[in-house]
Design an enzyme around this catalytic site. Structure first.
Site, PDB file in Angstrom:
ATOM      1  N   ARG A  33       0.830  -1.207   0.000  1.00  0.00           N
ATOM      2  CA  ARG A  33       0.000   0.000   0.000  1.00  0.00           C
ATOM      3  C   ARG A  33       0.864   1.257   0.000  1.00  0.00           C
ATOM      4  O   ARG A  33       0.663   2.157  -0.803  1.00  0.00           O
ATOM      5  CB  ARG A  33      -0.901   0.022   1.241  1.00  0.00           C
ATOM      6  CG  ARG A  33      -2.017  -1.005   1.245  1.00  0.00           C
ATOM      7  CD  ARG A  33      -3.228  -0.455   0.543  1.00  0.00           C
ATOM      8  NE  ARG A  33      -4.442  -1.217   0.823  1.00  0.00           N
ATOM      9  CZ  ARG A  33      -5.339  -1.520  -0.118  1.00  0.00           C
ATOM     10  NH1 ARG A  33      -5.156  -1.149  -1.374  1.00  0.00           N
ATOM     11  NH2 ARG A  33      -6.429  -2.181   0.194  1.00  0.00           N
TER      12      ARG A  33
ATOM     13  N   GLN B 153     -14.931  11.610  10.816  1.00  0.00           N
ATOM     14  CA  GLN B 153     -14.895  13.064  10.653  1.00  0.00           C
ATOM     15  C   GLN B 153     -13.900  13.700  11.637  1.00  0.00           C
ATOM     16  O   GLN B 153     -13.091  14.547  11.257  1.00  0.00           O
ATOM     17  CB  GLN B 153     -16.305  13.608  10.899  1.00  0.00           C
ATOM     18  CG  GLN B 153     -16.498  15.035  10.432  1.00  0.00           C
ATOM     19  CD  GLN B 153     -17.922  15.526  10.658  1.00  0.00           C
ATOM     20  OE1 GLN B 153     -18.675  14.958  11.454  1.00  0.00           O
ATOM     21  NE2 GLN B 153     -18.283  16.586   9.956  1.00  0.00           N
TER      22      GLN B 153
ATOM     23  N   HIS C 200     -10.132  15.308  10.267  1.00  0.00           N
ATOM     24  CA  HIS C 200     -10.007  16.764  10.198  1.00  0.00           C
ATOM     25  C   HIS C 200      -8.775  17.304  10.897  1.00  0.00           C
ATOM     26  O   HIS C 200      -8.511  18.501  10.862  1.00  0.00           O
ATOM     27  CB  HIS C 200     -11.289  17.449  10.671  1.00  0.00           C
ATOM     28  CG  HIS C 200     -12.300  17.431   9.579  1.00  0.00           C
ATOM     29  ND1 HIS C 200     -13.041  16.310   9.280  1.00  0.00           N
ATOM     30  CD2 HIS C 200     -12.626  18.355   8.645  1.00  0.00           C
ATOM     31  CE1 HIS C 200     -13.811  16.564   8.246  1.00  0.00           C
ATOM     32  NE2 HIS C 200     -13.583  17.785   7.840  1.00  0.00           N
TER      33      HIS C 200
ATOM     34  N   TYR D  79     -11.996  -6.959   6.439  1.00  0.00           N
ATOM     35  CA  TYR D  79     -11.127  -8.128   6.254  1.00  0.00           C
ATOM     36  C   TYR D  79     -11.376  -9.150   7.357  1.00  0.00           C
ATOM     37  O   TYR D  79     -11.622  -8.764   8.506  1.00  0.00           O
ATOM     38  CB  TYR D  79      -9.644  -7.737   6.345  1.00  0.00           C
ATOM     39  CG  TYR D  79      -9.084  -6.961   5.186  1.00  0.00           C
ATOM     40  CD1 TYR D  79      -9.796  -6.798   4.003  1.00  0.00           C
ATOM     41  CD2 TYR D  79      -7.816  -6.382   5.277  1.00  0.00           C
ATOM     42  CE1 TYR D  79      -9.253  -6.066   2.945  1.00  0.00           C
ATOM     43  CE2 TYR D  79      -7.275  -5.656   4.228  1.00  0.00           C
ATOM     44  CZ  TYR D  79      -8.000  -5.493   3.073  1.00  0.00           C
ATOM     45  OH  TYR D  79      -7.461  -4.780   2.045  1.00  0.00           O
TER      46      TYR D  79
ATOM     47  N   LEU E 126     -11.495  12.341  -1.866  1.00  0.00           N
ATOM     48  CA  LEU E 126     -11.991  10.975  -1.725  1.00  0.00           C
ATOM     49  C   LEU E 126     -12.638  10.744  -0.364  1.00  0.00           C
ATOM     50  O   LEU E 126     -13.526   9.913  -0.223  1.00  0.00           O
ATOM     51  CB  LEU E 126     -10.809  10.035  -1.931  1.00  0.00           C
ATOM     52  CG  LEU E 126     -10.956   8.544  -1.704  1.00  0.00           C
ATOM     53  CD1 LEU E 126     -10.074   7.796  -2.701  1.00  0.00           C
ATOM     54  CD2 LEU E 126     -10.594   8.098  -0.295  1.00  0.00           C
ATOM     55  N   TYR E 127     -12.171  11.503   0.647  1.00  0.00           N
ATOM     56  CA  TYR E 127     -12.657  11.306   2.015  1.00  0.00           C
ATOM     57  C   TYR E 127     -13.896  12.151   2.305  1.00  0.00           C
ATOM     58  O   TYR E 127     -14.290  12.284   3.465  1.00  0.00           O
ATOM     59  CB  TYR E 127     -11.554  11.631   3.024  1.00  0.00           C
ATOM     60  CG  TYR E 127     -11.305  10.551   4.057  1.00  0.00           C
ATOM     61  CD1 TYR E 127     -12.282  10.212   5.002  1.00  0.00           C
ATOM     62  CD2 TYR E 127     -10.109   9.857   4.105  1.00  0.00           C
ATOM     63  CE1 TYR E 127     -12.056   9.231   5.950  1.00  0.00           C
ATOM     64  CE2 TYR E 127      -9.875   8.872   5.051  1.00  0.00           C
ATOM     65  CZ  TYR E 127     -10.850   8.559   5.964  1.00  0.00           C
ATOM     66  OH  TYR E 127     -10.629   7.580   6.903  1.00  0.00           O
TER      67      TYR E 127
ATOM     68  N   HIS F 286     -19.862  12.427   3.111  1.00  0.00           N
ATOM     69  CA  HIS F 286     -21.079  12.994   3.699  1.00  0.00           C
ATOM     70  C   HIS F 286     -22.302  12.082   3.637  1.00  0.00           C
ATOM     71  O   HIS F 286     -23.187  12.203   4.487  1.00  0.00           O
ATOM     72  CB  HIS F 286     -21.357  14.367   3.085  1.00  0.00           C
ATOM     73  CG  HIS F 286     -20.269  15.351   3.380  1.00  0.00           C
ATOM     74  ND1 HIS F 286     -19.071  15.343   2.704  1.00  0.00           N
ATOM     75  CD2 HIS F 286     -20.170  16.325   4.321  1.00  0.00           C
ATOM     76  CE1 HIS F 286     -18.286  16.286   3.190  1.00  0.00           C
ATOM     77  NE2 HIS F 286     -18.923  16.899   4.169  1.00  0.00           N
TER      78      HIS F 286
ATOM     79  N   GLY G  36      -7.792   5.150  -1.671  1.00  0.00           N
ATOM     80  CA  GLY G  36      -7.716   5.671  -0.304  1.00  0.00           C
ATOM     81  C   GLY G  36      -6.791   4.854   0.585  1.00  0.00           C
ATOM     82  O   GLY G  36      -6.087   5.409   1.434  1.00  0.00           O
TER      83      GLY G  36
ATOM     84  N   SER H 173      -3.988   6.174   3.353  1.00  0.00           N
ATOM     85  CA  SER H 173      -4.295   5.944   4.745  1.00  0.00           C
ATOM     86  C   SER H 173      -3.163   5.183   5.442  1.00  0.00           C
ATOM     87  O   SER H 173      -2.634   5.623   6.473  1.00  0.00           O
ATOM     88  CB  SER H 173      -5.615   5.162   4.815  1.00  0.00           C
ATOM     89  OG  SER H 173      -5.816   4.636   6.071  1.00  0.00           O
TER      90      SER H 173
END
Lengths: 604, 604
Positions: A111, A194, A198, A345, A374-375, A378, A515, A519
């Site tokens: 990744r 969220q 942020h 997973y 991408l994040y 909403h 993503g 991440s």
């Protein structure tokens, strides 16, 4: 190989179109497999294939070793299928640390190798610059912007004018009836996402959507503030602790009037609802305020543990060491609870930084603006929240941190735990979040994002061949066909929202595979994961180190609430996967009492 | 092993003293081999040996593998001896790329592994903090500061009060007669060092000696300015070029009145001597102005080459790509000309970033305040400079960039090339630089630097046992004994200046073995050395890439001067190593016309 031929065909066709139009010959992105397109005069280009393990004019021919590797490598869908099925197999792997470590190391290295580190592009330059490496005000870019002199906004594909963002919002995003997440995710999950993200998704709208004002990673600035100035206001300077106040027998953050930090409350919010938090926007929703409070309590709890171990330490050492432990706990919980839930997973993810000590892993991170877009999840937001029998609509939740205080932490957490989150897909944006979606689409255009298919190729996925393949829904495919004309002309964020969910997943394959690398890289490149940091003494000794190593969502919440701890998880209690369509048909939640649009200029 | 016993003895003794005085038990730095000392209550401690390959209460016992490694490893002196002798052997190694690459990779990985990356300490915290990793305003620290609650300024060793810095300066540093560098280094070398390093040694005196205002590495901010604001003023915005003006048929930087950037000229300097440069202090000396001009010319020369290759590029792409090439040239020249000269190795150093692609090398850097102090090489400054027959004293050089313009670039460079630099050691500070030395000593105390011997151990050198061993000079040893009492109580910077030079070297072993890692790490961790950057397309194609790969001091100067290029090198022409003492006795340079002290608060 069929795909490859297809890509080549498209590339050559693209190049031809570009040359015919005497535009920039790199507009068709002719270089495959990570090759870099370099113009040579006005109508020629070469592909720089250095380091790609591919050769040829368009970096299309794998080297011998790469060919074998590609031949052995399962597709992304197959891999995901293996990881989300065969529970008996994974039970064995999870049981043996050597097997589990082997898989975990693979997960991380594969990744994070997808992310350029040091970062390479900015939104202002479709070529590598020193700015990209050195100017921290920029979000980075994982694909360079489409050059300005291209025939269409996405290079050579699609229409010359993209469809009106408002039309997309109205036609494809607006929620008609709440669609619950098919995997049973709850509001505890939605607000965790969220709250956590942020700390690093901080668009500097004044400078433009390609700029940011954060620290590019898990820096817990959402707990301690954006800089030392805010941090010093939030600190009590006694025993390492943060300032708290007692209300109804529980600890809460101080009121803004007692701790003057930058917060964005509308003037209508009464003073006893204005709390001072690490992130200026976290007064927006009680779910954010809940996590802010929990983390402040956790900080002070850890201070007590350290003070007990180290009576000789001063306030500063207690504070600094606790902050490092809080960072460690955050990463542990994000990997082992949050990403575990996201990924679905059967393989149990583990936080073991030492797995990377012998690899070329880079302990630095830069937030990509594509990751930010991408994040934008909403659709997770439900219509309303039931707390101890009182139902609040989303609108009634706005700027009401006092709701958490009023009901008490236990009741609030219990309410969030039981509240189902929405499905992350089309036709599921709450009215209040539609403007954010529209703005995101417009920013993507201003930033000249490449197409969804370009991003899929960048992150090792095959390009999608039709709107029907993307959506699995004929009506939706027809709508998209009309709006965009060409699947290669489909823009990034809209594409992500239109994609059908992967089996057993809460997202489509693009969100997961694009993503995931950002991440994993962001979490495991934190300085505390590096060899000189990841040792007991950094965290005040074995006791502190163990706080990190045994952290979990359950402990985080339960150790910081009074009385009996309610059931807590990122999934509603007693969830059984079922027929989502039937759920939607029967669902009682259709609270659309408000038609006011949510006009605040915010990143939330 | 004798050394190890000695260390342990000292450590245990130290710990005993510390406990007796009920001070911080870590004051004696009892943990060996990189172990971290962690207090346990007021009078106990443990050593965290994680990752050190040593075990035991004080991390004193090597693991089996480490024992073999230590047994096989030659001492630092032996290694240096091998590298600076046996020219026939090194001729063979240099000839075969596979051998040369093997050695070069070892040189880089061993050196840069000495530097913690991500960085671990600040001058404000004797323990690991998030500040150390995240707060870029700090210089980093390679050893934490001595805790505040220790019996002596250096922990448990030495006197309770360190000797007056003015006494040290007067007694040990003041130049009586110019002592030339025994390896023949010239002023072209001295000014290169000063010009190059001031892009990253930028103490923020307003905040204190532990803070800085730079970019922590080779960011060419000394050419393009400290931020985008300055850069934009210096740019012409035509064909990627920097602003220049023609005087006497040569290109020079613009006058300050034509390009308003922050510069620190005293009001007495006439306007036609005030030039606008990338670094605010580079008007100070003509040697700095010379290099500033040469690099500006080189930038514009490279722009022309790229414009020729890429007529389709706009100003921005030409500028940004040229800047990347300038960074590459800088690193190439620093490694292959400058460090080559410094090291005096018969092994030919090469700049090949690809050697590190399979290692855990970190592409990030943080400037350590110890590196800054170590790089205070003011003894290099000669008494005077002869340019085309005109002799300028150092005082007459101050704030006179116009001297370069007046004599022309060729004559000035020729003068610098012929001018011998001073020996980097005791009793060789020019009167004008004594205050800087004094300030450096005082800052080292304010920053609570550990002792020279602690730094030697940190960087793999055996601690020095006596002042005589350090200096090789009985009088000097006696003076130091009186001032400091204990070799383990000798402070860092003073120790560096007192050390006898290594055979065939321009420095003592401490400067080489402590400075080397910082230098190598800083150069090779530049983003342009990382796999995604280090490819032709980053530099506009093979032509640009080759400018970097073939850069040299000679080309840099000769391609940017008119007419015939004088001999240029970092050593005076026709230098033959000889009897320095005899040179000093016979040396004509004893110009001490000025007694004014050099009082400017500057880092230079």
């Amino acid at each position: 190989m069929k795909n490859m031929n297809f890509i080549l065909y498209v590339a050559v066709l693209g190049a031809t179109i570009a040359v015919c139009k005497t535009g920039n010959p790199c507009c068709s992105f002719p270089c495959q497999n990570g090759g870099v397109c370099l113009t040579q005069g006005y109508d020629n280009y070469i592909c720089d294939c250095t380091g790609t393990e591919f050769d040829g004019h368009h970096c299309e021919t794998p080297t011998f070793m790469k060919k074998i590797q590609l031949w052995l490598k399962p597709s992304s869908e197959t891999l995901n299928g293996i990881l989300t099925n065969y529970p008996w197999f994974w039970a064995v792997v999870n049981y043996f640390p050597s097997l589990s470590n082997f898989v975990m190391k693979k997960v991380i290295t594969i990744r994070s190798a997808m992310v350029d580190s040091p970062p390479t592009y900015t939104s202002d330059h479709p070529y590598i610059t020193w700015e990209a490496a050195a100017n921290l005000s920029y979000f980075t870019r994982s694909l360079p912007p489409v050059p300005l002199d291209c025939p269409t906004p996405l290079g050579v594909w699609g229409k010359k004018m993209l469809p009106d963002a408002q039309v997309i919002v109205n036609k494809l995003l607006r929620r008609e009836k709440f669609i619950p997440d098919p995997r049973g995710s709850n509001a505890l999950f939605a607000f965790f996402a969220q709250h956590f993200t942020h700390q690093f998704f901080k668009t500097d709208f004044k400078r433009g959507p390609g700029f940011q004002w954060g620290g590019h990673g898990v820096d817990v600035s959402h707990i301690y503030g954006k800089d030392k100035g805010v941090e010093n206001v939030l600190r009590s300077f006694r025993n390492g602790k943060l300032q708290v106040q007692e209300i109804n027998g529980e600890d809460w953050p101080p009121f803004l009037e007692d701790a003057n930090v930058p917060m964005t409350y509308p003037p209508s919010v009464p003073k006893q609802s204005q709390f001072a938090l690490g992130h200026s926007s976290f007064g927006l929703l009680p779910g954010l305020f809940m996590y802010a409070t929990i983390w402040a309590r956790e900080h002070n709890r850890v201070c007590d543990v350290l003070k007990n171990e180290h009576p000789e330490w001063d306030d500063e050492q207690l504070f600094q060491t606790t902050k490092l432990i809080i960072i460690g706990e955050t990463i542990k919980i994000v990997i082992e609870d949050y990403v575990q839930h996201l990924s679905n997973y059967n393989f149990q993810l583990t936080f073991k930084p030492e797995l990377l000590f012998d690899t070329p892993h880079q302990y630095q991170n830069r937030i990509a603006v594509e990751f930010n877009h991408l994040y934008h999840w909403h659709p997770l937001m439900p219509e309303s929240f039931n707390i101890s029998g009182t139902v609040y609509t989303l609108k009634e939740f706005l700027f009401r941190p006092d709701i958490v205080v009023k009901h008490g932490m236990n009741n609030f957490v219990e309410g969030m735990n039981k509240q189902r989150a929405g499905r992350m897909s089309h036709h599921n944006h709450h009215l209040l979040t539609l403007n954010v979606a529209k703005e995101t689409i417009e920013h993507g255009r201003q930033l000249r994002f490449q197409s969804l298919n370009q991003y899929r190729k960048r992150f090792g996925l095959p390009p999608i061949k039709s709107f029907l393949e993307l959506t699995g829904d004929e009506t939706l495919a027809k709508d998209l066909e009309e709006l965009y004309g060409d699947i290669d002309g489909l823009e990034f964020y809209v594409g992500l929202l239109m994609e059908k969910l992967r089996p057993k997943s809460i997202f489509g394959s693009s969100i997961i595979e694009i993503g995931g690398p950002f991440s994993v890289k962001g979490l495991m490149s934190n300085p505390i994961c590096s060899p000189k940091y990841w040792k007991p003494s950094t965290f005040g000794g074995e006791t502190g180190f163990n706080i990190i190593k045994t952290a979990s969502l359950k402990k985080l919440l339960c150790l910081n609430m009074k009385g009996e701890c309610p059931s807590v998880s990122f999934r509603v209690p007693d969830f059984v996967e079922g027929d989502v369509e039937a759920e939607v048909r029967n669902c009682c939640q259709n609270d659309r009492s408000s038609n006011d649009s949510y006009n605040r200029k915010t990143d939330l």
